[in-house]
Scaffold this motif. Structure first.
Motif, PDB file in Angstrom:
ATOM      1  N   TRP A  19       1.471   3.608   5.974  1.00  0.00           N
ATOM      2  CA  TRP A  19       0.740   2.361   5.472  1.00  0.00           C
ATOM      3  C   TRP A  19       0.241   2.392   3.965  1.00  0.00           C
ATOM      4  O   TRP A  19       0.349   1.614   3.200  1.00  0.00           O
ATOM      5  CB  TRP A  19      -0.349   1.840   5.955  1.00  0.00           C
ATOM      6  CG  TRP A  19       0.099   1.591   7.668  1.00  0.00           C
ATOM      7  CD1 TRP A  19       1.257   1.056   8.131  1.00  0.00           C
ATOM      8  CD2 TRP A  19      -0.835   1.791   8.889  1.00  0.00           C
ATOM      9  NE1 TRP A  19       1.254   0.810   9.279  1.00  0.00           N
ATOM     10  CE2 TRP A  19       0.102   1.334   9.827  1.00  0.00           C
ATOM     11  CE3 TRP A  19      -1.781   2.211   9.221  1.00  0.00           C
ATOM     12  CZ2 TRP A  19      -0.499   1.172  11.252  1.00  0.00           C
ATOM     13  CZ3 TRP A  19      -2.523   2.173  10.231  1.00  0.00           C
ATOM     14  CH2 TRP A  19      -1.566   1.670  11.413  1.00  0.00           C
ATOM     15  N   THR A  56       0.996  -1.899  -0.929  1.00  0.00           N
ATOM     16  CA  THR A  56      -0.185  -1.111  -0.648  1.00  0.00           C
ATOM     17  C   THR A  56      -0.266  -0.488  -2.165  1.00  0.00           C
ATOM     18  O   THR A  56      -1.419  -0.395  -2.630  1.00  0.00           O
ATOM     19  CB  THR A  56      -0.303  -0.280   0.378  1.00  0.00           C
ATOM     20  OG1 THR A  56       0.117  -1.220   1.405  1.00  0.00           O
ATOM     21  CG2 THR A  56      -1.449   0.591   0.487  1.00  0.00           C
ATOM     22  N   GLY A  85      -3.218  -1.863  11.578  1.00  0.00           N
ATOM     23  CA  GLY A  85      -3.502  -1.450  10.247  1.00  0.00           C
ATOM     24  C   GLY A  85      -4.642  -0.512  10.249  1.00  0.00           C
ATOM     25  O   GLY A  85      -4.992   0.057  11.404  1.00  0.00           O
ATOM     26  N   THR A  98      -6.220  -2.231   4.950  1.00  0.00           N
ATOM     27  CA  THR A  98      -4.563  -2.162   4.997  1.00  0.00           C
ATOM     28  C   THR A  98      -4.003  -2.813   5.875  1.00  0.00           C
ATOM     29  O   THR A  98      -4.323  -2.330   7.204  1.00  0.00           O
ATOM     30  CB  THR A  98      -4.169  -0.658   4.466  1.00  0.00           C
ATOM     31  OG1 THR A  98      -4.788  -0.161   3.356  1.00  0.00           O
ATOM     32  CG2 THR A  98      -2.518  -0.796   4.418  1.00  0.00           C
ATOM     33  N   VAL A  99      -3.542  -4.018   5.819  1.00  0.00           N
ATOM     34  CA  VAL A  99      -2.723  -4.486   7.042  1.00  0.00           C
ATOM     35  C   VAL A  99      -1.467  -3.883   7.245  1.00  0.00           C
ATOM     36  O   VAL A  99      -0.647  -3.801   6.117  1.00  0.00           O
ATOM     37  CB  VAL A  99      -2.539  -6.091   6.971  1.00  0.00           C
ATOM     38  CG1 VAL A  99      -1.670  -6.640   7.958  1.00  0.00           C
ATOM     39  CG2 VAL A  99      -3.977  -6.541   6.796  1.00  0.00           C
ATOM     40  N   ALA A 100      -0.898  -3.464   8.354  1.00  0.00           N
ATOM     41  CA  ALA A 100       0.383  -2.751   8.355  1.00  0.00           C
ATOM     42  C   ALA A 100       1.376  -3.701   7.849  1.00  0.00           C
ATOM     43  O   ALA A 100       1.366  -5.110   8.154  1.00  0.00           O
ATOM     44  CB  ALA A 100       0.750  -2.446   9.771  1.00  0.00           C
TER      45      ALA A 100
END
Length: 154
Positions: A23, A29, A70, A87-89
């Motif tokens: 991630w 990211t 995430g 952090t969203v997957a």
């Protein structure tokens, strides 16, 4: 996200290292991080070991319906502030899980450090994250070096 259960936060551990690294190294990211360089596995593992042992930091993995959504984290950054991040997957971006993850993070952070204000730092050009924080009750408090600082209202 209506068909998905609300996210549950669990404390991250060494077994989450691979997911966290994937991630963290996702191109989107990295582009929106303070340091945009790709993270080497050995550097990541050393960071994770330090972060998990740090009493001023919490890292959680958000899960719902058996699926990892995430990660969210909180770190004391001063005598009266805690900075949160999310952090969203990558496969779930745009699905609506970010708001629920951030609200869960804010609630857990407020329980952990009830006497501290909650802040966040977002790249100016990261419109999606800026909207997310604003929808979750954060107010822009300043801008510096390409980043907006948000404070949780209330």
């Amino acid at each position: 996200m209506s068909a998905m259960s609300p996210p549950v936060l669990r404390v991250a551990g060494p077994r989450d290292s691979g997911d966290l690294l994937a991630w963290r190294n996702d191109p989107e990211t990295r582009a929106n991080s303070r340091n945009t360089d790709t993270i080497a596995r050995d550097s990541h593992e050393a960071w994770l070991e330090r972060a998990l042992a740090d009493p001023d930091r919490r890292i959680w993995v958000a899960e719902a319906d058996g699926r990892k959504l995430g990660t969210v984290s909180a770190a004391r950054t001063g005598p009266d502030t805690v900075e949160v991040s999310i952090t969203v997957a990558p496969g779930l971006r745009g699905s609506g899980v970010g708001g629920a993850m951030l609200r869960a993070c804010v609630a857990e952070t407020a329980r952990t450090w009830p006497d501290r204000g909650i802040v966040a730092t977002v790249r100016v050009e990261n419109a999606a994250s800026r909207r997310l924080f604003e929808r979750c009750g954060f107010v822009a408090a300043g801008e510096r070096d390409g980043f907006v600082t948000y404070r949780r209202a209330g």
